[in-house]
Motif scaffolding. Structure first.
Motif, PDB file in Angstrom:
ATOM      1  N   PHE A  48       0.510  -0.784  -0.001  1.00 47.46           N
ATOM      2  CA  PHE A  48       0.021   0.226  -0.022  1.00 47.46           C
ATOM      3  C   PHE A  48       1.129   1.139   0.233  1.00 47.46           C
ATOM      4  N   SER A  49       2.231   1.355   0.558  1.00 50.65           N
ATOM      5  CA  SER A  49       2.718   3.076   0.631  1.00 50.65           C
ATOM      6  C   SER A  49       3.486   2.513   0.124  1.00 50.65           C
ATOM      7  N   LEU A  50       4.082   1.742  -0.880  1.00 52.38           N
ATOM      8  CA  LEU A  50       5.157   1.727  -2.052  1.00 52.38           C
ATOM      9  C   LEU A  50       4.280   2.148  -3.679  1.00 52.38           C
ATOM     10  N   ASN A  51       2.734   2.139  -3.303  1.00 49.68           N
ATOM     11  CA  ASN A  51       1.802   2.323  -4.125  1.00 49.68           C
ATOM     12  C   ASN A  51       1.132   3.592  -4.056  1.00 49.68           C
ATOM     13  N   ALA A  52       1.290   4.419  -2.681  1.00 53.04           N
ATOM     14  CA  ALA A  52      -0.290   5.264  -2.653  1.00 53.04           C
ATOM     15  C   ALA A  52       0.212   6.651  -3.324  1.00 53.04           C
TER      16      ALA A  52
END
Length: 162
Positions: A48-52
């Motif tokens: 989630f963080s990498l793609n936010a």
């Protein structure tokens, strides 16, 4: 306007997180709410963080209690602003969560609000987004003015009565 992500480590954090949701609704801000645990679902939290940023988010709010590594785990995988909400639990009245959230190593910042301070987390997220959104900035300015006017009206009433 960019979206605001609200991530909580457990659905038991929802009563605290609801205050942030309510503020975002009040401002008609786009948001998503998810449950990802830094410890139980680390792959999903990382993904989630990498793609936010690519998924349209501008700020991430992360709420967790006890060890409260969620905000740091999220921040380690994005350069978006991350706001941590330390959640009060039965352990140490939330002090453990506060310290876990606020004590980040140099280079991986996490803004941290008060224990259970979800409303302020939402307002801080909105202020961050208002840097590039003049309509949102005006809404925030109006809310501040209304709050100040309310305090001054109370002051006038108290002063007149005492």
């Amino acid at each position: 306007m960019k979206k605001i992500a609200i991530i909580m480590g457990s659905d038991s954090d929802l009563p605290v997180v609801q205050k942030a949701i309510d503020v975002l609704k009040e401002y008609s801000a786009p948001y998503e709410v998810h449950v990802y645990s830094a410890h139980r679902t680390p792959v999903e939290a990382r993904d989630f963080s990498l793609n936010a940023r690519n998924n349209g988010f501008g700020v991430i709010i992360a709420a967790a209690g006890k060890a409260a590594h969620l905000a740091g785990a999220i921040a380690a995988n994005t350069t978006l602003p991350v706001i941590g909400i330390p959640v009060k639990s039965s352990t140490l009245d939330g002090l453990d969560a506060l310290l876990s959230t606020v004590q980040m190593p140099s280079g991986i910042p996490v803004a941290t609000v008060a224990i259970d301070g979800a409303a302020n987390a939402a307002l801080l997220a909105l202020q961050i987004l208002s840097v590039e959104d003049t309509v949102l900035a005006e809404k925030l300015n109006t809310a501040r003015k209304n709050a100040a006017d309310a305090v001054l009206a109370k002051d006038k009433t108290i002063s007149e009565n005492y």
